[in-house]
Write a protein that holds these residues in place. Structure first.
Motif, PDB file in Angstrom:
ATOM      1  N   ASP A   1      -7.209  13.087  -5.860  1.00 52.04           N
ATOM      2  CA  ASP A   1      -8.154  13.899  -5.100  1.00 52.04           C
ATOM      3  C   ASP A   1      -7.408  14.555  -3.946  1.00 52.04           C
ATOM      4  O   ASP A   1      -7.171  13.935  -2.917  1.00 52.04           O
ATOM      5  CB  ASP A   1      -9.298  13.029  -4.580  1.00 52.04           C
ATOM      6  N   ALA A   2      -7.048  15.824  -4.138  1.00 49.88           N
ATOM      7  CA  ALA A   2      -6.247  16.533  -3.138  1.00 49.88           C
ATOM      8  C   ALA A   2      -7.025  16.818  -1.861  1.00 49.88           C
ATOM      9  O   ALA A   2      -6.424  17.151  -0.835  1.00 49.88           O
ATOM     10  CB  ALA A   2      -5.715  17.843  -3.724  1.00 49.88           C
TER      11      ALA A   2
ATOM     12  N   ILE B   1      -2.604  19.550  -7.258  1.00 52.07           N
ATOM     13  CA  ILE B   1      -2.250  18.347  -8.024  1.00 52.07           C
ATOM     14  C   ILE B   1      -3.525  17.709  -8.565  1.00 52.07           C
ATOM     15  O   ILE B   1      -4.503  17.519  -7.849  1.00 52.07           O
ATOM     16  CB  ILE B   1      -1.457  17.345  -7.158  1.00 52.07           C
ATOM     17  N   GLU B   2      -3.497  17.382  -9.852  1.00 52.07           N
ATOM     18  CA  GLU B   2      -4.648  16.771 -10.504  1.00 52.07           C
ATOM     19  C   GLU B   2      -4.420  15.284 -10.783  1.00 52.07           C
ATOM     20  O   GLU B   2      -5.354  14.492 -10.738  1.00 52.07           O
ATOM     21  CB  GLU B   2      -4.929  17.504 -11.819  1.00 52.07           C
TER      22      GLU B   2
ATOM     23  N   VAL C   1       0.861  -1.179   0.000  1.00 54.25           N
ATOM     24  CA  VAL C   1       0.000   0.000   0.000  1.00 54.25           C
ATOM     25  C   VAL C   1       0.898   1.230   0.000  1.00 54.25           C
ATOM     26  O   VAL C   1       1.814   1.341   0.820  1.00 54.25           O
ATOM     27  CB  VAL C   1      -0.945   0.015   1.225  1.00 54.25           C
ATOM     28  N   LEU C   2       0.640   2.133  -0.946  1.00 57.03           N
ATOM     29  CA  LEU C   2       1.377   3.387  -1.024  1.00 57.03           C
ATOM     30  C   LEU C   2       0.540   4.482  -0.387  1.00 57.03           C
ATOM     31  O   LEU C   2      -0.676   4.522  -0.551  1.00 57.03           O
ATOM     32  CB  LEU C   2       1.666   3.748  -2.481  1.00 57.03           C
ATOM     33  N   GLU C   3       1.204   5.360   0.337  1.00 53.53           N
ATOM     34  CA  GLU C   3       0.564   6.560   0.878  1.00 53.53           C
ATOM     35  C   GLU C   3       1.006   7.718   0.018  1.00 53.53           C
ATOM     36  O   GLU C   3       2.184   8.054  -0.030  1.00 53.53           O
ATOM     37  CB  GLU C   3       1.013   6.815   2.318  1.00 53.53           C
ATOM     38  N   ILE C   4       0.047   8.340  -0.674  1.00 54.99           N
ATOM     39  CA  ILE C   4       0.361   9.412  -1.613  1.00 54.99           C
ATOM     40  C   ILE C   4      -0.290  10.693  -1.128  1.00 54.99           C
ATOM     41  O   ILE C   4      -1.484  10.715  -0.808  1.00 54.99           O
ATOM     42  CB  ILE C   4      -0.140   9.051  -3.026  1.00 54.99           C
ATOM     43  N   SER C   5       0.501  11.757  -1.064  1.00 56.46           N
ATOM     44  CA  SER C   5      -0.027  13.061  -0.658  1.00 56.46           C
ATOM     45  C   SER C   5       0.664  14.144  -1.467  1.00 56.46           C
ATOM     46  O   SER C   5       1.693  13.896  -2.099  1.00 56.46           O
ATOM     47  CB  SER C   5       0.188  13.281   0.840  1.00 56.46           C
TER      48      SER C   5
ATOM     49  N   GLN D   1      -6.615  13.259   1.572  1.00 56.11           N
ATOM     50  CA  GLN D   1      -5.207  12.835   1.703  1.00 56.11           C
ATOM     51  C   GLN D   1      -4.941  12.267   3.089  1.00 56.11           C
ATOM     52  O   GLN D   1      -5.555  12.699   4.044  1.00 56.11           O
ATOM     53  CB  GLN D   1      -4.287  14.022   1.460  1.00 56.11           C
ATOM     54  N   PRO D   2      -4.010  11.355   3.236  1.00 65.84           N
ATOM     55  CA  PRO D   2      -3.269  10.741   2.141  1.00 65.84           C
ATOM     56  C   PRO D   2      -4.127   9.727   1.400  1.00 65.84           C
ATOM     57  O   PRO D   2      -5.000   9.093   1.970  1.00 65.84           O
ATOM     58  CB  PRO D   2      -2.096  10.062   2.841  1.00 65.84           C
ATOM     59  N   LEU D   3      -3.824   9.581   0.136  1.00 70.01           N
ATOM     60  CA  LEU D   3      -4.464   8.567  -0.684  1.00 70.01           C
ATOM     61  C   LEU D   3      -3.761   7.248  -0.411  1.00 70.01           C
ATOM     62  O   LEU D   3      -2.540   7.160  -0.502  1.00 70.01           O
ATOM     63  CB  LEU D   3      -4.328   8.942  -2.162  1.00 70.01           C
ATOM     64  N   LEU D   4      -4.512   6.225  -0.049  1.00 66.58           N
ATOM     65  CA  LEU D   4      -3.956   4.881   0.123  1.00 66.58           C
ATOM     66  C   LEU D   4      -4.190   4.135  -1.184  1.00 66.58           C
ATOM     67  O   LEU D   4      -5.331   3.966  -1.623  1.00 66.58           O
ATOM     68  CB  LEU D   4      -4.613   4.158   1.292  1.00 66.58           C
TER      69      LEU D   4
END
Length: 188
Positions: free
Chosen positions: A145-146, A120-121, A111-115, A149-152
């Motif tokens: 979807d900013a 950011i689009e 699982v990546l945590e993205i922020s 966050q964070p996006l998992l």
């Protein structure tokens, strides 16, 4: 409102012809709302190229007046364009729920945590980024979807036992693309 990272934009005039029974024949464009007498009229088309001449980041206002066949001139209308050349900033972390040590895993599924920045689009993630040929992209842009966050993000690393890399890039509403960020994870 989406922005642009280019000084040159195409302005599109919607519903202008329908608003004038005499038909629009000319347009005047300006970056300031005064001194209209010194601005030449151009033949009207539904879209026209325009140089923002933006000295700084942010909203740039374009002013327009329209002329019909009878010689009547419209009120001044405006459109703001966001000029943005700032590279977006995002972050990629390996989610610690995968293992007690986020850099080691026994599973290819992680699982990546993205922020990242609120403008950011899109983001793109890959196991295969060609560092010798920067700009070679091995992914499709995914919606970001900013506001959430964070996006998992579920991700599968390559099946190589040992060191694996995951790379990410971000793209904002103006089309600016971030530098590549890389995280390493060891598959045991």
């Amino acid at each position: 409102e989406k922005g642009t990272n280019s000084q040159y934009v195409v302005l599109t005039f919607n519903n202008i012809i329908d608003d004038s029974p005499d038909g629009i024949v000319a347009v005047q464009l300006s970056s300031v709302n005064n001194n209209w007498a010194n601005i030449p009229k151009a033949g009207f088309t539904s879209s026209v190229g325009w140089n923002l001449n933006a000295a700084t980041q942010g909203a740039v206002t374009v002013y327009a007046r329209f002329w019909d066949k009878a010689g009547n001139v419209s009120d001044v209308t405006t459109k703001s364009v966001i000029y943005d050349t700032v590279i977006p900033n995002g972050n990629l972390q390996l989610n610690t729920q995968v293992t007690t040590n986020a850099s080691i895993t026994t599973s290819k599924s992680i699982v990546l945590e993205i922020s990242g920045d609120t403008d950011i689009e899109y983001f793109g993630v890959s196991n295969n980024y060609d560092v010798n040929n920067l700009g070679t992209v091995y992914w499709e842009w995914k919606d970001f979807d900013a506001t959430n966050q964070p996006l998992l993000y579920n991700w599968t690393i390559s099946s190589v036992v040992g060191d694996n890399s995951v790379t990410i890039q971000f793209k904002d509403y103006a089309g600016n693309i971030s530098d590549v960020k890389t995280r390493h994870i060891t598959l045991q």
